[in-house]
Design a protein around this motif. Structure first.
Motif, PDB file in Angstrom:
ATOM      1  N   UNK A 160      -1.405  -7.502   7.905  1.00 40.60           N
ATOM      2  CA  UNK A 160      -0.841  -6.010   7.972  1.00 40.60           C
ATOM      3  C   UNK A 160       0.109  -5.604   6.964  1.00 40.60           C
ATOM      4  N   UNK A 161       1.208  -6.631   6.689  1.00 36.58           N
ATOM      5  CA  UNK A 161       2.210  -6.557   5.827  1.00 36.58           C
ATOM      6  C   UNK A 161       1.352  -6.503   4.451  1.00 36.58           C
ATOM      7  N   UNK A 162       0.389  -7.383   4.237  1.00 30.19           N
ATOM      8  CA  UNK A 162      -0.319  -7.343   2.871  1.00 30.19           C
ATOM      9  C   UNK A 162      -1.113  -6.215   2.701  1.00 30.19           C
ATOM     10  N   UNK A 163      -1.609  -5.677   3.506  1.00 30.13           N
ATOM     11  CA  UNK A 163      -2.281  -4.205   3.734  1.00 30.13           C
ATOM     12  C   UNK A 163      -1.413  -3.024   3.314  1.00 30.13           C
ATOM     13  N   UNK A 164      -0.209  -3.376   3.661  1.00 29.83           N
ATOM     14  CA  UNK A 164       0.581  -2.240   3.520  1.00 29.83           C
ATOM     15  C   UNK A 164       1.666  -2.468   2.285  1.00 29.83           C
ATOM     16  N   UNK A 165       1.188  -3.111   1.103  1.00 33.13           N
ATOM     17  CA  UNK A 165       1.624  -3.421  -0.227  1.00 33.13           C
ATOM     18  C   UNK A 165       2.941  -4.054  -0.176  1.00 33.13           C
TER      19      UNK A 165
END
Length: 193
Positions: A160-165
């Motif tokens: 999720x962190x990676x998906x949110x930049x």
């Protein structure tokens, strides 16, 4: 039981401890409890800063899972009779400061913190899974199930962190490395103290 000299226990949350490696179990439960406690404080810090932003609901969702993890490790500490780390007051403050500090960098900073922490924790849980399998996978079946589930949740938070930049954070690799070094130190200390 009256007249027999035996005591009667109506209900017990303790786990039968015959044959378990008490030293290994104590370290695992102590450090995992500390880690979930710290994660709760990180998300509390992030919510204090970003709770009303567009990313607030995402952080809250991850935090809710961490609350469930902490609740389970609180139960396991009682069941296995494990004392918490004496460093909990420090992790209380350090976790909140890390969460709030990363959130002050904005959504990307908070997500960079999440990626760094959750990657470290996933790796840590994988190491514990290997240890318990080497010890006796059948004997530690319940604990293995808990750790595997929580590892999967932490990996989901990482993603999720990676998906949110997260990676778009200025000085991402420096920030990630610094946070992960802190995680390694926290793991080392919490297992032992």
């Amino acid at each position: 039981v009256p007249g027999t000299g035996a005591s009667l226990r109506l209900c017990s949350t303790r786990v039968a401890r015959e044959g378990i490696n008490k030293h290994v179990i104590d370290r695992i439960i102590r450090v995992d409890h500390a880690g979930e406690y710290g994660a709760n404080r990180i998300y509390a810090g992030q919510m204090a800063v970003l709770g009303r932003s567009s990313v607030g609901p995402i952080i809250q969702q991850m935090w809710n899972q961490e609350k469930d993890h902490l609740k389970k490790f609180n139960e396991l500490m009682i069941a296995y009779r494990v004392r918490p780390t004496v460093l909990l007051p420090f992790w209380n403050v350090a976790g909140f400061v890390l969460g709030a500090g990363s959130a002050l960098l904005g959504k990307k900073g908070a997500m960079a913190c999440t990626v760094a922490v959750e990657e470290s924790i996933s790796e840590h849980y994988n190491n514990q899974i290997r240890t318990l399998i080497e010890e006796d996978p059948e004997k530690y079946k319940e604990l293995l199930q808990v750790i595997k589930q929580f590892r999967d949740d932490e990996q989901e938070h990482h993603d999720i962190g990676l998906e949110h930049d997260a990676e778009a954070t200025p000085a991402y690799s420096v920030l990630k490395t610094a946070i992960q070094l802190g995680c390694k130190a926290a793991i080392f200390l919490s297992e032992r103290i």
